[in-house]
Design a protein around this motif. Sequence first.
Motif, PDB file in Angstrom:
ATOM      1  N   THR A 173       1.155  -0.936   0.241  1.00  0.00           N
ATOM      2  CA  THR A 173      -0.240  -0.456   0.045  1.00  0.00           C
ATOM      3  C   THR A 173       0.984   1.152   0.014  1.00  0.00           C
ATOM      4  O   THR A 173       0.402   1.914  -0.879  1.00  0.00           O
ATOM      5  CB  THR A 173      -1.342  -0.419   1.321  1.00  0.00           C
ATOM      6  N   VAL A 174       1.165   1.390   1.052  1.00  0.00           N
ATOM      7  CA  VAL A 174       2.109   1.948   1.391  1.00  0.00           C
ATOM      8  C   VAL A 174       3.050   3.455  -0.067  1.00  0.00           C
ATOM      9  O   VAL A 174       3.698   3.687  -0.218  1.00  0.00           O
ATOM     10  CB  VAL A 174       2.983   2.762   2.760  1.00  0.00           C
ATOM     11  N   TYR A 175       4.263   1.793  -0.433  1.00  0.00           N
ATOM     12  CA  TYR A 175       5.119   1.972  -1.095  1.00  0.00           C
ATOM     13  C   TYR A 175       4.662   2.800  -2.950  1.00  0.00           C
ATOM     14  O   TYR A 175       4.885   2.778  -3.695  1.00  0.00           O
ATOM     15  CB  TYR A 175       6.631   1.257  -1.472  1.00  0.00           C
ATOM     16  N   PRO A 176       3.800   1.298  -2.912  1.00  0.00           N
ATOM     17  CA  PRO A 176       3.643   2.513  -4.753  1.00  0.00           C
ATOM     18  C   PRO A 176       2.445   3.015  -4.911  1.00  0.00           C
ATOM     19  O   PRO A 176       2.514   3.969  -5.466  1.00  0.00           O
ATOM     20  CB  PRO A 176       2.245   0.828  -4.842  1.00  0.00           C
ATOM     21  N   LYS A 177       1.640   3.277  -2.989  1.00  0.00           N
ATOM     22  CA  LYS A 177       1.319   4.992  -3.504  1.00  0.00           C
ATOM     23  C   LYS A 177       2.087   6.442  -3.315  1.00  0.00           C
ATOM     24  O   LYS A 177       2.545   6.946  -4.102  1.00  0.00           O
ATOM     25  CB  LYS A 177       0.677   5.596  -1.632  1.00  0.00           C
ATOM     26  N   LEU A 178       3.621   6.490  -2.667  1.00  0.00           N
ATOM     27  CA  LEU A 178       4.719   7.087  -2.719  1.00  0.00           C
ATOM     28  C   LEU A 178       5.029   6.846  -4.243  1.00  0.00           C
ATOM     29  O   LEU A 178       5.547   8.106  -4.978  1.00  0.00           O
ATOM     30  CB  LEU A 178       5.682   6.837  -1.956  1.00  0.00           C
ATOM     31  N   VAL A 179       5.329   5.992  -5.010  1.00  0.00           N
ATOM     32  CA  VAL A 179       6.039   5.706  -6.502  1.00  0.00           C
ATOM     33  C   VAL A 179       4.553   6.062  -7.714  1.00  0.00           C
ATOM     34  O   VAL A 179       5.230   7.521  -8.245  1.00  0.00           O
ATOM     35  CB  VAL A 179       6.122   4.404  -6.527  1.00  0.00           C
ATOM     36  N   ALA A 180       3.244   5.989  -7.402  1.00  0.00           N
ATOM     37  CA  ALA A 180       2.386   6.288  -8.176  1.00  0.00           C
ATOM     38  C   ALA A 180       2.372   8.398  -8.378  1.00  0.00           C
ATOM     39  O   ALA A 180       2.369   8.662  -9.404  1.00  0.00           O
ATOM     40  CB  ALA A 180       0.944   6.673  -7.781  1.00  0.00           C
ATOM     41  N   LYS A 181       2.748   8.525  -6.803  1.00  0.00           N
ATOM     42  CA  LYS A 181       2.601  10.364  -6.635  1.00  0.00           C
ATOM     43  C   LYS A 181       4.176  10.920  -6.501  1.00  0.00           C
ATOM     44  O   LYS A 181       3.648  11.852  -6.308  1.00  0.00           O
ATOM     45  CB  LYS A 181       1.703  10.143  -5.553  1.00  0.00           C
ATOM     46  N   GLN A 182       5.323  10.259  -7.127  1.00  0.00           N
ATOM     47  CA  GLN A 182       6.299  11.644  -6.701  1.00  0.00           C
ATOM     48  C   GLN A 182       6.912  11.610  -5.426  1.00  0.00           C
ATOM     49  O   GLN A 182       7.211  12.457  -5.478  1.00  0.00           O
ATOM     50  CB  GLN A 182       6.998  11.462  -7.955  1.00  0.00           C
ATOM     51  N   LEU A 183       5.934  11.206  -4.238  1.00  0.00           N
ATOM     52  CA  LEU A 183       6.489  11.705  -2.987  1.00  0.00           C
ATOM     53  C   LEU A 183       7.669  11.141  -2.593  1.00  0.00           C
ATOM     54  O   LEU A 183       8.267   9.911  -2.666  1.00  0.00           O
ATOM     55  CB  LEU A 183       5.099  11.128  -2.186  1.00  0.00           C
ATOM     56  N   PRO A 184       8.121  11.651  -1.541  1.00  0.00           N
ATOM     57  CA  PRO A 184       8.597  11.912  -0.573  1.00  0.00           C
ATOM     58  C   PRO A 184       9.372  10.641  -0.118  1.00  0.00           C
ATOM     59  O   PRO A 184       8.085  10.292  -0.055  1.00  0.00           O
ATOM     60  CB  PRO A 184       9.084  12.871   0.567  1.00  0.00           C
ATOM     61  N   ASN A 185      10.228  10.262   0.824  1.00  0.00           N
ATOM     62  CA  ASN A 185      10.366   9.451   1.837  1.00  0.00           C
ATOM     63  C   ASN A 185      10.456   7.723   0.829  1.00  0.00           C
ATOM     64  O   ASN A 185      10.952   6.662   1.609  1.00  0.00           O
ATOM     65  CB  ASN A 185       9.104   9.113   2.672  1.00  0.00           C
ATOM     66  N   ARG A 186      10.284   8.326  -0.376  1.00  0.00           N
ATOM     67  CA  ARG A 186      10.587   6.937  -1.529  1.00  0.00           C
ATOM     68  C   ARG A 186      11.863   5.881  -0.677  1.00  0.00           C
ATOM     69  O   ARG A 186      11.836   5.018  -0.763  1.00  0.00           O
ATOM     70  CB  ARG A 186      10.484   6.948  -2.538  1.00  0.00           C
ATOM     71  N   VAL A 187      13.117   6.835  -1.013  1.00  0.00           N
ATOM     72  CA  VAL A 187      14.620   5.889  -0.044  1.00  0.00           C
ATOM     73  C   VAL A 187      14.428   5.471   1.117  1.00  0.00           C
ATOM     74  O   VAL A 187      15.108   4.280   1.419  1.00  0.00           O
ATOM     75  CB  VAL A 187      15.794   7.012  -0.054  1.00  0.00           C
ATOM     76  N   SER A 188      13.271   6.041   2.646  1.00  0.00           N
ATOM     77  CA  SER A 188      13.909   5.574   3.204  1.00  0.00           C
ATOM     78  C   SER A 188      13.085   4.102   3.145  1.00  0.00           C
ATOM     79  O   SER A 188      13.365   3.300   3.952  1.00  0.00           O
ATOM     80  CB  SER A 188      13.190   6.498   4.458  1.00  0.00           C
ATOM     81  N   ILE A 189      12.184   3.861   2.857  1.00  0.00           N
ATOM     82  CA  ILE A 189      10.906   3.166   2.281  1.00  0.00           C
ATOM     83  C   ILE A 189      11.586   2.016   1.665  1.00  0.00           C
ATOM     84  O   ILE A 189      10.929   0.599   2.367  1.00  0.00           O
ATOM     85  CB  ILE A 189       9.570   3.571   1.756  1.00  0.00           C
ATOM     86  N   LEU A 190      12.576   2.230   0.970  1.00  0.00           N
ATOM     87  CA  LEU A 190      13.168   1.356   0.088  1.00  0.00           C
ATOM     88  C   LEU A 190      14.620   0.783   0.738  1.00  0.00           C
ATOM     89  O   LEU A 190      14.243  -0.303   0.275  1.00  0.00           O
ATOM     90  CB  LEU A 190      13.174   1.742  -1.062  1.00  0.00           C
ATOM     91  N   ARG A 191      14.730   1.154   2.105  1.00  0.00           N
ATOM     92  CA  ARG A 191      15.524   0.965   2.487  1.00  0.00           C
ATOM     93  C   ARG A 191      15.030  -0.340   3.596  1.00  0.00           C
ATOM     94  O   ARG A 191      15.381  -1.163   4.154  1.00  0.00           O
ATOM     95  CB  ARG A 191      16.658   1.738   3.737  1.00  0.00           C
ATOM     96  N   MET A 192      14.345   0.102   3.947  1.00  0.00           N
ATOM     97  CA  MET A 192      12.801  -0.499   4.540  1.00  0.00           C
ATOM     98  C   MET A 192      12.654  -1.937   4.434  1.00  0.00           C
ATOM     99  O   MET A 192      12.590  -3.017   4.926  1.00  0.00           O
ATOM    100  CB  MET A 192      11.969   0.196   5.917  1.00  0.00           C
ATOM    101  N   LEU A 193      12.578  -1.586   3.232  1.00  0.00           N
ATOM    102  CA  LEU A 193      11.717  -3.128   2.595  1.00  0.00           C
ATOM    103  C   LEU A 193      12.896  -3.845   1.771  1.00  0.00           C
ATOM    104  O   LEU A 193      12.973  -4.629   2.150  1.00  0.00           O
ATOM    105  CB  LEU A 193      11.416  -2.745   0.806  1.00  0.00           C
ATOM    106  N   GLY A 194      13.964  -3.453   1.543  1.00  0.00           N
ATOM    107  CA  GLY A 194      15.379  -4.003   1.675  1.00  0.00           C
ATOM    108  C   GLY A 194      15.846  -4.308   2.556  1.00  0.00           C
ATOM    109  O   GLY A 194      15.993  -6.023   2.763  1.00  0.00           O
ATOM    110  N   LYS A 195      15.372  -4.571   4.207  1.00  0.00           N
ATOM    111  CA  LYS A 195      15.947  -4.891   5.305  1.00  0.00           C
ATOM    112  C   LYS A 195      14.989  -6.559   5.274  1.00  0.00           C
ATOM    113  O   LYS A 195      15.234  -7.187   5.722  1.00  0.00           O
ATOM    114  CB  LYS A 195      15.910  -3.907   6.642  1.00  0.00           C
ATOM    115  N   ALA A 196      13.841  -5.798   4.801  1.00  0.00           N
ATOM    116  CA  ALA A 196      12.840  -7.114   5.230  1.00  0.00           C
ATOM    117  C   ALA A 196      12.650  -8.695   4.544  1.00  0.00           C
ATOM    118  O   ALA A 196      12.778  -9.238   4.524  1.00  0.00           O
ATOM    119  CB  ALA A 196      11.084  -6.146   5.036  1.00  0.00           C
ATOM    120  N   GLU A 197      13.228  -7.539   3.446  1.00  0.00           N
ATOM    121  CA  GLU A 197      13.427  -8.751   1.959  1.00  0.00           C
ATOM    122  C   GLU A 197      14.313 -10.186   2.603  1.00  0.00           C
ATOM    123  O   GLU A 197      15.237 -10.960   2.780  1.00  0.00           O
ATOM    124  CB  GLU A 197      13.522  -8.163   1.035  1.00  0.00           C
TER     125      GLU A 197
END
Length: 525
Positions: free
Chosen positions: A202-226
């Motif tokens: 939910t959160v990351y696709p929304k950030l990408v679709a709207k080109q919102l900030p915080n994508r870098v930090s969310i990608l890092r969180m997803l990187g750690k999660a995966e």
Amino acid sequence: MAKSSKSLLLKKAAAAETAGQLKLAEQVLHKAITNSPKDPTGYAQLARLYTRKLSNTDMAIALLPILLKLAPRLALAHELAAECFCKKRMFESAIRHADSAVKYGPKSPDGLYVAATVYFETEHYGKATECMEKCLTIRPEHLPSRLLYAKSLRGAGDIKKAEAICRSIFTEYPDSIANYSIWYQTCKITAHDQIYIHIRDTVYPKLVAKQLPNRVSILRMLGKAENDIGNFELSFQHYSDAKKLAGMSHDRTVNKLFVNEIVSNVSRANYFGSTGHDSESPVLVVGMPRTGSTLLEQILSNHPQIGGIGESSTLREIAVNAGMKMNDGASLSKVIHDMTPSQAIDYAEQYLSRSTKTQPGMQRIVDKSLHNFELLGFYAKLFPRARIISALRDPMDNCVSCYLAPLGKFHSYTQDLTSLGQYYSEFRSLMGHWEKVLPNPIMQVHYEDVVADTEGKAREIIDFLGLDWDPACLSFQENENRARTISTWQVRQPIYKSSVKRWARYEKHLDPLKAELAHFYPDGF
């Protein structure tokens, strides 16, 4: 305490501030303190405006001496002082005023919050936690206070409670990125974790679709999660995408020139007849990030005669004040060449004064600011008998772990694999030089050896430090002294070996790194 002013000017300023007319509020407050120069209320209101609305900390600090003289027991005055000095990283002053803010305003939620922020930034996690517990009894639903409480608990080592608070916040504020940033460092994430699933779907696709900030930090969180889940290819992709999106630049020539200057201009001769301070109290742990240094510090600081001061900036600040320019080997060499014995003693006394305040009575004080490896030539002038621990790890594992970690701009060399490999090679070259020319005892501690035989290696290190062995060193998971790094969760767990040869998980992506590190593996990778 001076009585609150009933000045119409102060009311007008407050109304202007509420309406968003900040410049008008500033003008009115200046008129108010001109008309009533002995009323502290106007100074407090103006200092708060500068601090929290106009982002002009310097102007606020300029008002503080008058405010504190007029109202030395006004909790708000100390609260503002603590906040300002913390923002300027003047931590000794910040702590002093934080203590006073709590003393004079023990039931002020804002004062408790500011004090906790200061204590957190200076790694006094127990005091930060205590402040936030008091604060939350006054305003239990205040989200920033709940977040700071969770961070403080995480820092103090109460990982499970920090995680529980984050999960509670998630049920009320499922889109709080500030909450995610605390949560993902409190646990090993599973594929069924509801926070992870919400971020991913939910959160990351929304950030990408709207080109919102915080994508870098969310990608890092997803990187750690995966990575936690075992999806290593996807994890590496997330981390790489985060780096591309962050667009951090790195000039590869800067560190190369720094190291060349030091190696060319600092020799054993610079330490002949150099007495310095005879204290053996300071102990530096130096090295690259992600070498197990947090684990090492936890083991050491569990010893009853060893205190830890975390990642202290003290040595670097003293070196800068002595004339060293950032990333400039020539200026550091000059400081080393020109330092007189009296200057060396003075700088050493400054370091001891600042580093022993929080750890009184300890025979050894561990400073784990890893990049002090750049400053060892300066340190040796101050403390030629003090010990240095060089934290090392397999080069490929070390570099890959750095690449995957959410390191900041100071570590811009982690932006790409080629820069990272070059920087690592230069680090090892500089450490090799220091080991040849410095008078200090230096012990190499390899992370793999600590993992393979924790007690045996810990005994060696304690012996190197000139102390008697204490079994408490092996109870490091219970140590609440220092754990404010991205290794927070891991260091609270039993020793694990899965991080050894971790780089092989990502091998097909690592050719640029291998090209730079091949000389460390003469028999092949």
